[in-house]
Scaffold this active site. Structure first.
Site, mmCIF file in Angstrom:
data_model
loop_
_atom_site.group_PDB
_atom_site.id
_atom_site.type_symbol
_atom_site.label_atom_id
_atom_site.label_comp_id
_atom_site.label_asym_id
_atom_site.label_seq_id
_atom_site.Cartn_x
_atom_site.Cartn_y
_atom_site.Cartn_z
ATOM 1 N N ARG A 19 1.035 -1.220 0.025
ATOM 2 C CA ARG A 19 -0.050 0.080 -0.008
ATOM 3 C C ARG A 19 0.692 1.449 0.178
ATOM 4 O O ARG A 19 2.165 1.023 0.056
ATOM 5 C CB ARG A 19 -1.081 -0.052 0.965
ATOM 6 C CG ARG A 19 -0.681 -0.463 2.488
ATOM 7 C CD ARG A 19 0.279 0.000 3.277
ATOM 8 N NE ARG A 19 0.177 1.594 3.327
ATOM 9 C CZ ARG A 19 1.130 2.324 3.490
ATOM 10 N NH1 ARG A 19 2.355 1.796 3.793
ATOM 11 N NH2 ARG A 19 1.042 3.524 3.698
ATOM 12 N N GLY A 20 0.385 2.466 -0.083
ATOM 13 C CA GLY A 20 1.127 3.628 -0.278
ATOM 14 C C GLY A 20 1.200 3.925 -1.574
ATOM 15 O O GLY A 20 1.353 3.108 -2.458
ATOM 16 N N ALA A 21 0.936 4.975 -2.035
ATOM 17 C CA ALA A 21 0.740 5.582 -3.566
ATOM 18 C C ALA A 21 2.097 5.238 -4.157
ATOM 19 O O ALA A 21 1.939 4.400 -5.428
ATOM 20 C CB ALA A 21 0.521 7.056 -3.754
ATOM 21 N N ARG B 126 -7.474 0.004 -6.786
ATOM 22 C CA ARG B 126 -7.678 1.026 -5.814
ATOM 23 C C ARG B 126 -7.930 2.235 -6.514
ATOM 24 O O ARG B 126 -7.059 2.491 -7.629
ATOM 25 C CB ARG B 126 -6.755 1.115 -4.839
ATOM 26 C CG ARG B 126 -6.547 -0.078 -4.105
ATOM 27 C CD ARG B 126 -5.478 0.008 -2.785
ATOM 28 N NE ARG B 126 -6.142 0.839 -1.770
ATOM 29 C CZ ARG B 126 -5.650 1.251 -0.606
ATOM 30 N NH1 ARG B 126 -4.112 1.042 -0.372
ATOM 31 N NH2 ARG B 126 -6.200 2.085 0.230
ATOM 32 N N GLN C 137 -1.917 2.394 9.786
ATOM 33 C CA GLN C 137 -0.618 2.609 9.381
ATOM 34 C C GLN C 137 0.328 3.117 10.110
ATOM 35 O O GLN C 137 1.555 3.066 10.187
ATOM 36 C CB GLN C 137 -0.783 3.320 7.907
ATOM 37 C CG GLN C 137 -1.564 2.694 6.706
ATOM 38 C CD GLN C 137 -2.967 2.851 6.612
ATOM 39 O OE1 GLN C 137 -3.609 3.157 7.534
ATOM 40 N NE2 GLN C 137 -3.532 2.745 5.587
ATOM 41 N N ASP D 222 -1.656 10.785 -2.066
ATOM 42 C CA ASP D 222 -2.151 9.649 -3.214
ATOM 43 C C ASP D 222 -2.378 10.307 -4.357
ATOM 44 O O ASP D 222 -2.264 9.694 -5.475
ATOM 45 C CB ASP D 222 -3.343 9.159 -2.557
ATOM 46 C CG ASP D 222 -2.970 8.100 -1.306
ATOM 47 O OD1 ASP D 222 -3.029 8.449 -0.221
ATOM 48 O OD2 ASP D 222 -2.594 7.102 -1.622
ATOM 49 N N ASN E 16 -5.273 12.694 0.546
ATOM 50 C CA ASN E 16 -4.228 11.600 1.474
ATOM 51 C C ASN E 16 -5.080 10.775 2.236
ATOM 52 O O ASN E 16 -6.189 11.083 2.426
ATOM 53 C CB ASN E 16 -3.219 12.385 2.253
ATOM 54 C CG ASN E 16 -2.063 11.492 2.691
ATOM 55 O OD1 ASN E 16 -1.636 10.590 2.174
ATOM 56 N ND2 ASN E 16 -1.686 11.892 3.877
ATOM 57 N N LYS E 17 -4.509 9.942 3.082
ATOM 58 C CA LYS E 17 -5.461 9.198 4.177
ATOM 59 C C LYS E 17 -6.312 9.929 4.876
ATOM 60 O O LYS E 17 -5.985 11.172 5.357
ATOM 61 C CB LYS E 17 -3.969 8.539 4.985
ATOM 62 C CG LYS E 17 -4.640 7.615 6.118
ATOM 63 C CD LYS E 17 -5.644 6.472 5.365
ATOM 64 C CE LYS E 17 -4.996 5.617 4.354
ATOM 65 N NZ LYS E 17 -6.084 5.049 3.739
HETATM 66 C C1 LIG Z 1 3.912 8.174 -0.319
HETATM 67 S S1 LIG Z 1 2.672 7.468 0.684
HETATM 68 C C2 LIG Z 1 1.209 8.496 0.647
HETATM 69 C C3 LIG Z 1 -0.017 7.971 0.847
HETATM 70 O O1 LIG Z 1 -0.005 7.009 -0.085
HETATM 71 C C4 LIG Z 1 -0.298 7.590 2.012
HETATM 72 O O2 LIG Z 1 -0.163 8.497 2.994
HETATM 73 C C5 LIG Z 1 -1.479 6.822 2.110
HETATM 74 O O3 LIG Z 1 -2.626 7.745 2.495
HETATM 75 C C6 LIG Z 1 -1.665 5.638 2.011
HETATM 76 O O4 LIG Z 1 -2.874 4.909 1.804
HETATM 77 P P1 LIG Z 1 -3.074 3.410 2.100
HETATM 78 O O5 LIG Z 1 -4.313 3.258 1.988
HETATM 79 O O6 LIG Z 1 -2.281 2.954 3.208
HETATM 80 O O7 LIG Z 1 -2.702 2.796 0.784
#
Ligand SMILES: CSC[C@@H](O)[C@@H](O)C(=O)COP(=O)(O)O
EC number: 5.3.1.23
Length: 359
Positions: free
Chosen positions: A45-47, A88, A203, A244, A254-255
């Site tokens: 996970r994470g962009a 996603r 996270q 994201d 973002n999250k």
């Molecule tokens: C460089 S990571 C930035 C975002 O991807 C991060 O903050 C985030 O929101 C991740 O969400 P996730 O749902 O864990 O994939």
């Protein structure tokens, strides 16, 4: 540092982020469908990591195809792209990673016209694997450059709040927001990190805490409702998060919970920084209102560690992301340089720049 994901002869190997911090285990994806499942289930996970995974998924699918002609492979490639794109919706890096591999596929298919089919397929397969590996390496280099570009913005000594995990685990390595913190610490800054726990997937509590402790960066976990009180007490000097998707006007998806932190930071005069690779900027989406927000299953909210926390029948909301309007963003740190408001102008001005400029 344990790699978030890596290309191997057997397939793409992912560190299983659903099991951290208690277990360090791996999942091997041997088909593009399995890569899609790994992304959907948030094993990765994470962009930026999602973008690299998508590129590797495309390369894996093309490499493992049994098609004997390019003509037969092409509809399969379109199918791979569609399946991976359906995992996603919010992180634009997913679509960027798919497009990068698909574009190369079509380029190689065109360039090899006239050669024997077996030769064409060999060239295409070697080319897409090399490209996926290149996407991986570039991602680490990009994070390190962002660290160099942004580290001066953080206090030399103090407490920095982050939300979610924007670290080595959200990328091929080093991290975006946590990469900037790492670079500041490597340059001698004395930083204590506050990590929001980041309900419901945790996270911050599970992943940010785990990876920063491995690097001996002092870290304290906060429940998501605590940072306002600490800001009011003067105990937070800066906030830094990842993204994201960033719209052309600088609005940041973002999250979930990021928006709340950003508004609180502005109220308390605390700088709010976003660190993201250029591939997270979506110039085709004018404002944050156009960013699709993923809704995840109610079970992530109703249950914790398999245990039900809420009464049966209660309504549940679970948007995985929110949008922070650009007026709350002090600066956006990218590998090309630091963007400041008005973001429409600074993003447009840096669109054709490749080299990092200093903060
Ligand atoms: C460089 S990571 C930035 C975002 O991807 C991060 O903050 C985030 O929101 C991740 O969400 P996730 O749902 O864990 O994939």
């Amino acid at each position: 540092m344990i790699p978030t994901l890596e290309w191997t002869d057997e397939g793409v190997r992912f560190l299983d982020q659903t099991k951290l911090p208690l277990e360090t285990t791996y999942v091997l994806a041997t088909t593009y469908d399995e890569v899609a499942t790994v992304i959907r289930d948030m094993i990765v996970r994470g962009a930026p990591a999602i973008g690299v995974s998508a590129a590797m998924g495309m390369a894996l699918g093309i490499d493992r195809s049994t098609a004997t002609t390019v003509e037969a492979l092409t509809p399969e490639v379109e199918q791979m792209a569609a399946v991976l794109a359906g995992t996603r919706p919010t992180a634009v890096n997913l679509f960027w990673g798919i497009a990068r591999l698909k574009d190369l596929y079509y380029k190689l298919a065109t360039e090899t016209v006239g050669r024997p089919e077996a030769d064409r397929l060999r060239t295409i397969k070697a080319g897409v694997i090399a490209e996926a590996k290149q996407v991986y390496t570039e991602d680490i280099d990009t994070c390190k450059t962002m660290g160099r570009v942004g580290q001066d913005l953080l206090p030399r000594e103090g407490t920095v709040l982050t939300h979610c995990n924007a670290g080595a685990l959200c990328a091929a390595g080093y991290g975006t927001a946590l990469g900037v913190i790492r670079a500041a610490v490597e340059a001698g800054a004395d930083i204590h990190v506050l990590a929001d726990e980041t309900r419901p997937y945790l996270q911050g509590a599970r992943l940010t805490a785990w990876e920063l402790l491995q690097d001996n960066i002092p870290t304290t976990v906060l429940c998501d409702n605590m940072s306002g009180a600490l800001m009011r007490q003067g105990r937070i000097q800066a906030v830094i998060v990842g993204a994201d998707r960033i719209a052309a006007n600088g609005d940041v998806a973002n999250k979930i919970g990021t928006y709340t932190v950003a508004v609180l930071a502005k109220e308390h005069g605390i700088p709010f920084f976003v660190a993201a690779p250029w591939s997270t900027i979506d110039v085709n989406t004018a404002t944050g209102d156009g960013i699709p927000i993923e809704q995840r299953s109610a079970r992530e909210v109703t249950h914790s560690n398999g245990k039900q926390m809420t009464p049966d029948g209660v309504g549940i909301e679970n948007p995985a992301f929110d949008v922070t309007p650009s007026k709350y963003v002090t600066a956006i740190i990218t590998e090309r340089g630091v963007l400041r408001a008005p973001y429409n102008e600074s993003i447009a001005a840096m669109t054709n720049t490749q080299t990092a400029v200093s903060a």
